[in-house]
Design a protein around this motif. Structure first.
Motif: not given
Length: 67
Positions: A3-4, A7, A49-50, A53-54, A56-57, A62-63, A65
């Motif tokens: 996932l990392r 992203l 990962l957090d 995600i931050n 990308a947000v 758009r994320i 799963s």
């Protein structure tokens, strides 16, 4: 880890497609330019990962799963 990696590639592709400099990408992702440099160089061990995600947000990406 996958996932990392996904992203990181998406963030890198986003900034390249938009023609952003590292400084522009840093502002866009709400991080520092050295952080973007590490992202571009694929230093996966430096990013949680957090954090990814931050970023990308912050970039209005758009994320999804697929489980």
């Amino acid at each position: 880890m996958m996932l990392r990696s996904a992203l990181m590639m998406a963030l890198k592709d986003h900034s390249i497609r938009a023609g952003m400099s590292q400084a522009d990408a840093a502002r866009h992702f709400c991080v520092t330019q050295p952080c973007v440099s590490d992202l571009m160089r694929g230093k996966i061990n430096l990013f949680s990962l957090d954090a990814l995600i931050n970023m990308a947000v912050a970039a209005d990406m758009r994320i999804e799963s697929k489980a």
